[in-house]
Design an enzyme around this catalytic site. Structure first.
Site, short mmCIF file in Angstrom:
data_model
loop_
_atom_site.label_atom_id
_atom_site.label_comp_id
_atom_site.label_asym_id
_atom_site.label_seq_id
_atom_site.Cartn_x
_atom_site.Cartn_y
_atom_site.Cartn_z
N TYR A 169 -3.82 11.04 0.64
CA TYR A 169 -4.24 10.76 -0.73
C TYR A 169 -4.20 12.02 -1.59
O TYR A 169 -3.76 11.99 -2.74
CB TYR A 169 -5.65 10.15 -0.74
CG TYR A 169 -5.65 8.70 -0.37
CD1 TYR A 169 -5.73 7.71 -1.36
CD2 TYR A 169 -5.56 8.29 0.96
CE1 TYR A 169 -5.72 6.36 -1.02
CE2 TYR A 169 -5.54 6.95 1.30
CZ TYR A 169 -5.62 5.99 0.30
OH TYR A 169 -5.59 4.66 0.63
N HIS B 210 -4.66 -7.90 0.29
CA HIS B 210 -3.99 -6.61 0.40
C HIS B 210 -3.21 -6.43 1.70
O HIS B 210 -2.14 -5.84 1.71
CB HIS B 210 -5.05 -5.51 0.27
CG HIS B 210 -4.49 -4.13 0.25
ND1 HIS B 210 -3.79 -3.63 -0.83
CD2 HIS B 210 -4.52 -3.12 1.17
CE1 HIS B 210 -3.41 -2.38 -0.57
NE2 HIS B 210 -3.85 -2.05 0.63
N ASP C 143 0.85 -1.19 0.00
CA ASP C 143 0.00 0.00 0.00
C ASP C 143 0.89 1.25 0.00
O ASP C 143 1.87 1.30 -0.74
CB ASP C 143 -0.96 -0.04 1.20
CG ASP C 143 -2.14 0.91 1.07
OD1 ASP C 143 -3.16 0.53 0.48
OD2 ASP C 143 -2.02 2.05 1.56
#
EC number: 3.3.2.9
Length: 455
Positions: free
Chosen positions: A374, A431, A226
């Site tokens: 982000y 993930h 990630d």
């Protein structure tokens, strides 16, 4: 004449090779100040201070009162996790959280490993530092930095650490023993958030590099998935001479030609270097890529554009926060879990583990700052940053977990990481690799290091 043509051809080839070969660029190692106000004239305090996770009855009482006041919206019939987090299952979680979950006990578990803080570029950086309980005679531990992502935390690594620091007592050989450092990304958990705009993965990589130097490590291994994968990639681009090896379980590879090969790969996969396993993981293309990305990326658009707006609600409601985050621990572990009434959450995790991660966001009030990451990294669009166009020239290992959000074939990884020496198709997992399959990931890290050190 033929000799002249031959010499011209050789010269042309040499010129083409020189121009087109991979240039081992590095990112400039700049500096920054992310604390409030102007950077003070005085030298920054570089001391490393012990830290302990703490809680109080008042903190727990406040969570319970907020849970009690939560307003539930009944789910549609037979909707399972197709509309997001199923409210019927959410009732079970909130009941457990309110009546059975013991946060004080989990705080004790968090404190099993040594915690520290230190100031770097104006921010108080939190990390855990776990040394081996014992070392084989004449051996030294290999320093390994492990970096988490969103919506995870340093706690993701608690189950993998024993396989790395104490392998002999956990069924693995003691050929490779690690000293593990797990920092919290600034703005996550116990690491202070930036007060200024622009704090991105490159700034984080530089701070974590300074952290490793401060701990006395000139050379070290790094590992991440990630955001951790991007931060570790940036570290390798900033200071390749200090990174002995880079291990990833996720990679962001952006290249237009790869998109074209995807469209043709179902018929001509072999021509593009795709293996049978790649084909299984990538096709049918519409479901595995197009529909999957559209279905799972709504949160990203929000957080890349207006993170503070949704953040206000999540920072005010622990149940809302849990639903928002835990939905990712369902579908990012396995996309098919959206077809289950409980989202498959307890197939890989316990409720105690899941709620501990939620509490790390809730008690520190860091959901907003974590979402801003982000906007800082992706808010300018794809390929807007230099590091996205640069290759990585340090030895690299890659673990391809079958239920990762998007499968990345070896050929793609090798384009970005030319010194790829280990690529593994993992037997299971998604993930949150270290959290889901700690032993599998530990074994692959050890395999990579073994291949590298025996070259």
């Amino acid at each position: 004449m033929w000799l002249e043509i031959l010499l011209a051809s050789v010269l042309g080839f040499v010129i083409y090779w020189f121009i087109s070969r991979d240039k081992e660029e590095t990112l400039p190692l700049e500096d920054g100040w992310w604390g409030p106000g102007a950077k003070p004239a005085a030298r920054e305090d570089e001391s490393i201070r012990p830290f302990k996770v703490e809680t109080s009855d008042e903190e727990i009482k406040d969570v319970h009162q907020r849970i009690d006041k939560f307003r539930l919206t009944p789910p549609l019939e037979d909707s399972r996790f197709h509309y997001g987090f199923n409210a019927t299952y959410l009732k079970k979680i909130t009941s457990y959280w309110r009546n059975e979950f013991d946060w004080k006990k989990q705080v004790d578990i968090l404190n099993r490993y040594p915690h520290f803080k230190t100031k770097i570029e104006g921010l108080d950086i939190h990390f855990i530092h776990v040394k081996p309980p014992q070392l084989p005679a004449g051996r030294s531990a290999r320093p390994l930095l492990m970096v988490h992502g969103w919506p995870g935390s340093f706690y993701e690594f608690y189950k993998i650490i024993p396989f790395l620091t104490d392998p002999k007592n956990h069924g693995l050989s003691d050929e490779h023993v690690f000293e593990v450092i797990c920092p919290s990304i600034p703005g996550y958990g116990f690491s202070e958030a930036s007060s200024k705009k622009g704090f991105d993965s490159v700034a984080t990589a530089r701070i974590f590099y300074k952290l490793m130097l401060r701990l006395g490590f000139q050379e070290f291994y790094i590992q991440g998935g990630d955001w951790g994968a991007l931060i570790c990639t940036n570290m390798a681009q900033l200071v390749p001479s200090h990174v002995k090896g880079l291990h990833l379980n996720m990679a962001l590879i952006l290249r237009n030609s790869f998109t074209l090969t995807l469209l043709l790969g179902r018929r001509f996969g072999g021509l593009f270097g795709y293996t049978e396993r790649d084909m299984e993981l990538m096709y049918p293309f519409k479901e595995k890529f197009l529909y999957s990305i559209m279905r799972e990326s709504g949160y990203m658009h929000i957080q890349c554009t207006k993170p503070d707006t949704v953040g206000c609600a999540l920072n005010d409601s622990p149940v809302g926060l849990a639903a928002y985050i835990l939905e990712k621990f369902s579908t990012w572990t396995n996309a098919e879990y959206r077809n289950l009434e409980d989202g498959g959450l307890e197939k890989k995790f316990s409720l105690d583990e899941l709620l501990t991660n939620i509490m790390l966001y809730w008690t520190t009030g860091t959901i907003v700052s974590s979402q801003r990451y982000y906007k800082e990294n992706l808010g300018q669009g794809w390929m807007a940053h230099k590091h996205e166009r640069m290759k990585v020239h340090v030895p690299t290992g890659f673990a391809a977990f079958p239920f990762e959000l998007v499968h990345v074939p070896e050929k793609w990884v090798k384009f970005k990481y030319p010194k790829l020496i280990s690529y593994s198709y993992m037997a299971r997992g998604g993930h949150f690799a270290a959290f889901e399959e700690p032993e599998l990931l530990a074994r692959d890290i050890r395999k990579f290091v073994s291949l590298l050190e025996h070259q």
